[in-house]
Design an enzyme around this catalytic site. Sequence first.
Site, PDB file in Angstrom:
ATOM      1  N   THR A  80      33.032  37.302  41.172  1.00 43.12           N
ATOM      2  CA  THR A  80      34.191  38.035  40.703  1.00 43.12           C
ATOM      3  C   THR A  80      35.356  37.781  41.457  1.00 43.12           C
ATOM      4  O   THR A  80      36.380  38.137  41.262  1.00 43.12           O
ATOM      5  CB  THR A  80      33.997  39.646  40.815  1.00 43.12           C
ATOM      6  N   LYS A  81      35.362  36.891  42.469  1.00 42.24           N
ATOM      7  CA  LYS A  81      36.218  36.874  43.333  1.00 42.24           C
ATOM      8  C   LYS A  81      37.335  35.817  42.813  1.00 42.24           C
ATOM      9  O   LYS A  81      37.531  34.853  41.955  1.00 42.24           O
ATOM     10  CB  LYS A  81      35.895  36.291  44.872  1.00 42.24           C
ATOM     11  N   ASN A  82      38.654  35.787  43.420  1.00 42.74           N
ATOM     12  CA  ASN A  82      39.499  34.827  43.094  1.00 42.74           C
ATOM     13  C   ASN A  82      39.504  33.324  42.978  1.00 42.74           C
ATOM     14  O   ASN A  82      39.899  32.689  42.408  1.00 42.74           O
ATOM     15  CB  ASN A  82      40.969  35.068  44.154  1.00 42.74           C
TER      16      ASN A  82
END
Length: 387
Positions: free
Chosen positions: A189-191
């Site tokens: 889910t991270k950038n």
Amino acid sequence: MSTSGTGQSTVPFTVPSFAGEVSDAVVKVLDSGWVTTGPETAAFEQDFADHLGASHVVAVASCTTALELCLRAMDLPPGSAVLTPSLTFCGAINAILHAGHRPVLVDIDAGTLVPSPATVAAAAARVAPAAMVVQNQGGYPVDVPALTEAAGLDRTRVVEDAAHGPGAERGGRPVGSTSYAACFSFYATKNMPIGEGGAVATTDRDLADRIRATRLHGMSKDSWRRYLPGGSWRYDVKDVGLKANMTDIQATIGRAQLAALPGWQLRRAELVARYDELLDGLPGLVVPQRDLDGVRHAWHLYQVRVPDRDGVIAELDAAGVATSVHFIPASHLTAYRAVLGADECASVPVTDRVAEELLSLPLYPGLSEDGQDRVAAALAGALRARG
């Protein structure tokens, strides 16, 4: 990835982005005959260090293991008090406990959702802290030197949880560029998603060398160095470590993702500006802290505060919009309440109040304007019904 109850959302909460070069890069590693920690991991570490402007980067299995490895490297007495926000992911609390220490909760500023010098000083006054973990909540870069001073600690006793940090800056410098220990996440889910994985950025060579060893059981040489031409099978274990290494498959994905990150960050900023316009003036809505002088938000999350949060979530879910909440405070979770005790759990009143209102809206580079319009319309309807 949908977090709402139906699982059939028209607008998912998040969808991981992958650079076009990822597939070819993975095939190349598979064809090389070496898939675990090796040359691609070393190359990724250098690429990420160059991107941050950091002296050293060590790639590990996750941000949680990165936090634990950094705390272990401090050689604190067992049971030492470690300051941490209560509004954090459970993995950060687990890292403190697994390192053999005691979490001490720090309250937050309601605007930024991160600790302030005043809340850190208040927590430090309750107990003499041996170390501190600070977090860039949602992508807002904390002022690490100010919080370090407020805690009365040396910078070598502060670990920065930068799981939400890639793309953030303070004072014109990327998060992690000047840190003694900044821990990053590459979760799905991270950038900068890899799927799993983490890294430690540090200005300290000794810390980097120690984490490099302790990420793989504490062995003095990893497999790649043992099996290089002229290498020896012999190794030593000087520190008891973890199994926390990154693989070359993960690392080659990370190298491709890193090249795409600047463009993704620009898209996140565009979506945030559009959310600001679409949501302006809605009754009962508090939008995220705006960028301040010298601060660039990473916009990992677009966190709003709403009345009747659970009711709003249900209405958005019915409209096909998935949402999430970041986070359930540590002081509200059963296992930590047993460890912390009632008095400690009652020490973060702002966190308790704000946490009941927090709602994270969909935000990811692939979010379309039509999807964003659907989010805004559903939220507007839910709030006006409560206005």
